[in-house]
Design a protein around this motif. Sequence first.
Motif, mmCIF file in Angstrom:
data_model
loop_
_atom_site.group_PDB
_atom_site.id
_atom_site.type_symbol
_atom_site.label_atom_id
_atom_site.label_comp_id
_atom_site.label_asym_id
_atom_site.label_seq_id
_atom_site.Cartn_x
_atom_site.Cartn_y
_atom_site.Cartn_z
ATOM 1 N N UNK A 156 0.837 -1.193 0.000
ATOM 2 C CA UNK A 156 0.000 0.000 0.000
ATOM 3 C C UNK A 156 0.881 1.255 0.000
ATOM 4 N N UNK A 157 0.417 2.333 -0.600
ATOM 5 C CA UNK A 157 1.214 3.570 -0.560
ATOM 6 C C UNK A 157 1.251 4.135 0.853
ATOM 7 N N UNK A 158 2.334 4.804 1.198
ATOM 8 C CA UNK A 158 2.436 5.402 2.531
ATOM 9 C C UNK A 158 2.960 6.821 2.395
ATOM 10 N N UNK A 159 2.214 7.760 2.921
ATOM 11 C CA UNK A 159 2.648 9.149 2.857
ATOM 12 C C UNK A 159 3.272 9.609 4.165
ATOM 13 N N UNK A 160 2.856 9.029 5.288
ATOM 14 C CA UNK A 160 3.369 9.504 6.566
ATOM 15 C C UNK A 160 4.255 8.470 7.250
ATOM 16 N N UNK A 161 4.011 7.180 6.993
ATOM 17 C CA UNK A 161 4.822 6.138 7.626
ATOM 18 C C UNK A 161 6.228 6.149 7.050
ATOM 19 N N UNK A 162 7.231 6.039 7.929
ATOM 20 C CA UNK A 162 8.628 6.012 7.501
ATOM 21 C C UNK A 162 9.323 5.020 8.393
ATOM 22 N N UNK A 163 9.765 3.893 7.819
ATOM 23 C CA UNK A 163 10.232 2.787 8.658
ATOM 24 C C UNK A 163 11.422 3.190 9.530
ATOM 25 N N UNK A 164 12.193 4.188 9.088
ATOM 26 C CA UNK A 164 13.368 4.585 9.864
ATOM 27 C C UNK A 164 13.022 5.533 11.004
ATOM 28 N N UNK A 165 11.812 6.001 11.052
ATOM 29 C CA UNK A 165 11.423 6.924 12.115
ATOM 30 C C UNK A 165 10.440 6.234 13.053
ATOM 31 N N UNK A 166 10.770 6.252 14.325
ATOM 32 C CA UNK A 166 9.905 5.626 15.319
ATOM 33 C C UNK A 166 8.607 6.424 15.436
ATOM 34 N N UNK A 167 7.524 5.750 15.703
ATOM 35 C CA UNK A 167 6.209 6.346 15.930
ATOM 36 C C UNK A 167 5.630 7.051 14.706
ATOM 37 N N UNK A 168 6.203 6.834 13.540
ATOM 38 C CA UNK A 168 5.598 7.470 12.374
ATOM 39 C C UNK A 168 4.425 6.623 11.901
ATOM 40 N N UNK A 169 3.576 7.233 11.094
ATOM 41 C CA UNK A 169 2.446 6.501 10.529
ATOM 42 C C UNK A 169 1.142 6.778 11.237
ATOM 43 N N UNK A 170 0.067 6.344 10.579
ATOM 44 C CA UNK A 170 -1.257 6.487 11.166
ATOM 45 C C UNK A 170 -1.909 7.835 10.952
ATOM 46 N N UNK A 171 -1.324 8.673 10.119
ATOM 47 C CA UNK A 171 -1.881 10.022 9.973
ATOM 48 C C UNK A 171 -2.520 10.292 8.621
ATOM 49 N N UNK A 172 -1.926 9.757 7.568
ATOM 50 C CA UNK A 172 -2.418 10.154 6.246
ATOM 51 C C UNK A 172 -3.561 9.287 5.743
ATOM 52 N N UNK A 173 -3.669 8.084 6.202
ATOM 53 C CA UNK A 173 -4.694 7.101 5.832
ATOM 54 C C UNK A 173 -4.598 6.610 4.387
ATOM 55 N N UNK A 174 -3.504 6.870 3.712
ATOM 56 C CA UNK A 174 -3.433 6.388 2.331
ATOM 57 C C UNK A 174 -3.090 4.905 2.266
ATOM 58 N N UNK A 175 -2.688 4.315 3.389
ATOM 59 C CA UNK A 175 -2.321 2.891 3.377
ATOM 60 C C UNK A 175 -3.463 2.001 3.851
ATOM 61 N N UNK A 176 -4.685 2.528 3.843
ATOM 62 C CA UNK A 176 -5.834 1.734 4.312
ATOM 63 C C UNK A 176 -5.963 0.410 3.567
#
Lengths: 194, 322
Positions: free
Chosen positions: B32-52
């Motif tokens: 899925x596409x991810x706009x806010x999740x970044x595997x190298x950054x802790x606690x990223x993700x869950x904000x943009x909802x493009x990876x639903x």
Amino acid sequence: MTAAGLTKRSKIVSNKTMSFWEKIYLPAIIHGMWITAGHLFRKKTTVRYPEVKREFSEIYRGKHVLKRDDEGRERCTACGLCAVACPAEAITMVAAERKPGEENLYREEKYASTYEINMLRCIFCGLCEEACPKEAIFLTKEIVNADYDRDKFIYGKELLVEPMDPLKRIDVSKRQTPEVLEFKKDRNQRHNVH
Amino acid sequence: MLKVIIDNIEIQVEEGTTILQAARMIGGKVVPPAMCYYSKLKDSGGKCRSCLVKVVKGSAKDPRPVPKLVASCSTPVQDGMVVENTLSAEVQEARKGVVEMLLINHPLDCPVCDQAGECDLQDLSFGFGMEETETIEPRREYPGIDIGPLIKLNMNRCIHCYRCVLAAEQLTKKRAHGMLYRGDTMEISTFIQTAIDNDFSGNMIDVCPVGALTDRTFRFRSRVWFLNPMDARRECGKCSGKVVAWMFGKEIYRITGRKDQFGEVEEFICNECRFEKKDINDWVIEGPRKIKRQSVISSNHYEQMKKGSIIHPIEGTTEPQE
């Protein structure tokens, strides 16, 4: 395979000696002159350019113009899409940032400080016009003049940007079909909302 | 090991893996596409909802489906979970809505933006967006801000992904910027316009999925697709020194981190490498950087011509299911 088999157009050359009438060449010359004289009275297929000019199509693809908007600001924002679309790689540009106080000259934050089209490379296909997202570049009915010097065919902004004077603007409305103009009025299209 | 099925492809993953990470292990169109999740950054993700994604079967123990679509970047997998991404029309429809939401306030200034050509939002809206917009209201507008002499902030383009804030917090000792206000009016800002000044602040540019944070030393110098990306390295005391040098002829126009297929940098690089070393003699050029074939950066670089390679549909994009 014989030589004759390679192509159907090959002819077998004969070395037969010419007769007396053929040797004096006169009948052949008179025949040739007769054909030439006949052409003198036919309708001419050429025109005496530049005194006489042929009729151009309304959507003839000739020399480019870089349009200004209604307020006289340059529309081009040096996005580079014309250059990437150009199959002849004739377009080059350098972008610059608009400074405060230049808002009346350039429409966007970024503009082309140099914009060059190599008219010798250009094949006048019109893909730059199609690629342009800002409706900045159009091809016009004007043709690129002949010159003695190759360097003079690299047209910079001074030759491409249309004059500021509203009366001297170059009309490109004929290049835009009614469907295109209708589409542009539709504010629901994201393309038309800035 | 947990067994999870994503788009009919089965994979075994460790406990605690998220659906997105599992999909990335499979790779290809399933991711899925991810706009806010970044595997190298802790606690990223869950904000943009493009990876639903749609969870059709919760787990082996409790096979009930999850009633709503879940954000794959922050949902851990369960044993026996069945997930649908490209197969589910609902997901495709929802993603279209997400793109529309992200674009509500995003200006159409790709011709001006330096990120164009390597922008995640551009790819996402090309893949899932609509031709038309339903909003007629004016977009919010902010003046451009120079965060120090090296970074330009254009708040108009920001999609509130928080990546830059997290990068600043996790890479540097003291972050000097954060989010102000809430909701629609939220904006990134520094504390009374203080210049961000530390060795790794330039990574904010790399993690930004859009053109909100851009390199001022590269500002408007060229379009990315006219440059040749080259792997380069140098001895650097602060970082690994492994970068991509974007060159035009023998001139280095800009330096970025090496981004993988998901648009994430392999290693964060320091500001000295990024902003100061623009001379070709500073670097050992390793060779051309492979950029995804479907990227505009690869356009007109005919490394290998396959028969009909141009008319084939773009790899990696997913067409909505009928």
